[in-house]
Design a protein around this motif. Sequence first.
Motif, short mmCIF file in Angstrom:
data_model
loop_
_atom_site.label_atom_id
_atom_site.label_comp_id
_atom_site.label_asym_id
_atom_site.label_seq_id
_atom_site.Cartn_x
_atom_site.Cartn_y
_atom_site.Cartn_z
N ASP A 54 -28.02 -8.80 -40.30
CA ASP A 54 -29.08 -9.64 -40.88
C ASP A 54 -28.77 -10.01 -42.33
OD1 ASP A 54 -29.52 -7.00 -41.71
OD2 ASP A 54 -31.66 -7.29 -41.92
N ASP A 55 -27.56 -9.67 -42.79
CA ASP A 55 -27.06 -10.05 -44.11
C ASP A 55 -27.99 -9.65 -45.24
OD1 ASP A 55 -24.71 -11.18 -43.05
OD2 ASP A 55 -25.73 -13.06 -42.64
N ARG A 56 -28.40 -8.38 -45.23
CA ARG A 56 -29.27 -7.88 -46.30
C ARG A 56 -28.58 -6.73 -47.04
NH1 ARG A 56 -33.52 -9.37 -42.71
NH2 ARG A 56 -35.04 -10.61 -43.83
N HIS A 57 -29.04 -6.52 -48.26
CA HIS A 57 -28.60 -5.37 -49.06
C HIS A 57 -29.67 -4.29 -48.95
CE1 HIS A 57 -25.23 -7.39 -51.06
NE2 HIS A 57 -25.98 -8.47 -50.96
N CYS A 58 -29.25 -3.06 -48.81
CA CYS A 58 -30.20 -1.95 -48.79
C CYS A 58 -29.52 -0.69 -49.31
CB CYS A 58 -30.78 -1.73 -47.39
SG CYS A 58 -29.58 -1.51 -46.08
N LYS A 59 -30.36 0.26 -49.70
CA LYS A 59 -29.87 1.59 -50.06
C LYS A 59 -29.99 2.45 -48.82
CE LYS A 59 -32.12 2.23 -54.13
NZ LYS A 59 -32.65 3.04 -55.21
N SER A 60 -28.89 3.09 -48.44
CA SER A 60 -28.87 3.87 -47.20
C SER A 60 -28.51 5.32 -47.49
CB SER A 60 -27.85 3.29 -46.22
OG SER A 60 -28.19 1.96 -45.88
N LEU A 61 -29.06 6.18 -46.67
CA LEU A 61 -28.78 7.61 -46.74
C LEU A 61 -28.71 8.14 -45.32
CD1 LEU A 61 -28.44 10.24 -48.42
CD2 LEU A 61 -30.92 10.52 -48.22
N GLU A 121 -35.62 -4.77 -48.09
CA GLU A 121 -36.66 -5.75 -47.81
C GLU A 121 -37.53 -5.38 -46.62
OE1 GLU A 121 -35.24 -9.82 -47.55
OE2 GLU A 121 -33.50 -9.22 -48.72
N LYS A 122 -36.98 -4.70 -45.64
CA LYS A 122 -37.70 -4.37 -44.41
C LYS A 122 -38.19 -2.93 -44.47
CE LYS A 122 -37.16 -8.29 -42.34
NZ LYS A 122 -38.26 -9.06 -41.78
N LYS A 123 -39.39 -2.71 -43.96
CA LYS A 123 -39.98 -1.36 -43.97
C LYS A 123 -39.57 -0.60 -42.72
CE LYS A 123 -44.03 -2.58 -46.73
NZ LYS A 123 -43.26 -2.63 -47.90
N ASN A 124 -39.56 0.74 -42.83
CA ASN A 124 -39.27 1.63 -41.71
C ASN A 124 -37.98 1.23 -41.00
OD1 ASN A 124 -39.82 3.82 -39.98
ND2 ASN A 124 -40.66 2.43 -38.45
N ARG A 125 -36.92 1.02 -41.78
CA ARG A 125 -35.65 0.57 -41.21
C ARG A 125 -34.64 1.71 -41.21
NH1 ARG A 125 -31.94 -4.66 -42.69
NH2 ARG A 125 -30.35 -4.15 -41.17
N GLY A 126 -33.89 1.81 -40.13
CA GLY A 126 -32.82 2.80 -40.03
C GLY A 126 -32.36 2.98 -38.61
N TRP A 127 -31.69 4.09 -38.37
CA TRP A 127 -31.16 4.39 -37.04
C TRP A 127 -30.93 5.89 -36.89
CZ3 TRP A 127 -26.60 6.83 -37.81
CH2 TRP A 127 -25.81 6.46 -38.90
N ALA A 128 -30.72 6.31 -35.65
CA ALA A 128 -30.37 7.70 -35.36
C ALA A 128 -29.38 7.71 -34.20
CB ALA A 128 -31.61 8.50 -34.99
N HIS A 129 -28.30 8.48 -34.35
CA HIS A 129 -27.30 8.70 -33.29
C HIS A 129 -27.35 10.17 -32.88
CE1 HIS A 129 -24.76 5.14 -34.57
NE2 HIS A 129 -24.55 5.12 -33.28
N TRP A 130 -27.18 10.44 -31.60
CA TRP A 130 -27.00 11.81 -31.12
C TRP A 130 -26.35 11.76 -29.75
CZ3 TRP A 130 -31.49 9.17 -30.80
CH2 TRP A 130 -32.18 9.17 -29.59
#
Length: 135
Positions: free
Chosen positions: A79-86, A101-110
């Motif tokens: 989506d061509d956005r900049h974000c701070k990731s952890l 810019e987007k709320k509640n954004r992220g992912w989880a792998h397992w």
Amino acid sequence: MPDSICGTWDMISNVNFDGYMTALGVSPAMRKIALKLKHRKVVEQTGDLYVVKTLSSLRSYTLTFRVDEEFLEFTKGLDDRHCKSLVAWEGNRLVCTQQGEKKNRGWAHWTEDNKLYLELYCEDQVCKQVFKKNA
């Protein structure tokens, strides 16, 4: 220590990808194309450095990170956005929180039962993908 997520994984299911992409603001034309793609994940680890490649016939995206180290991410081709990731381990899940810019954004792998699971979330949408290990 959680099970290794390393390896090459082929997508076998993809639930609510359209809803997730809509929440990201991806155009209807691009969503239509993206929904037809089968993704492959390649996850590599060298020491504390992870490289996660998402490959498809249309676009590929590579994410490089160290667990528990915040970094600036540009989601080029997504989506061509900049974000701070952890990215951090939460039990057996490798979880990424993305602030921008987007709320509640992220992912989880397992991994579970020789499959790689991925949840992608943005705002009120959750996409659930499942991958099988490429032999």
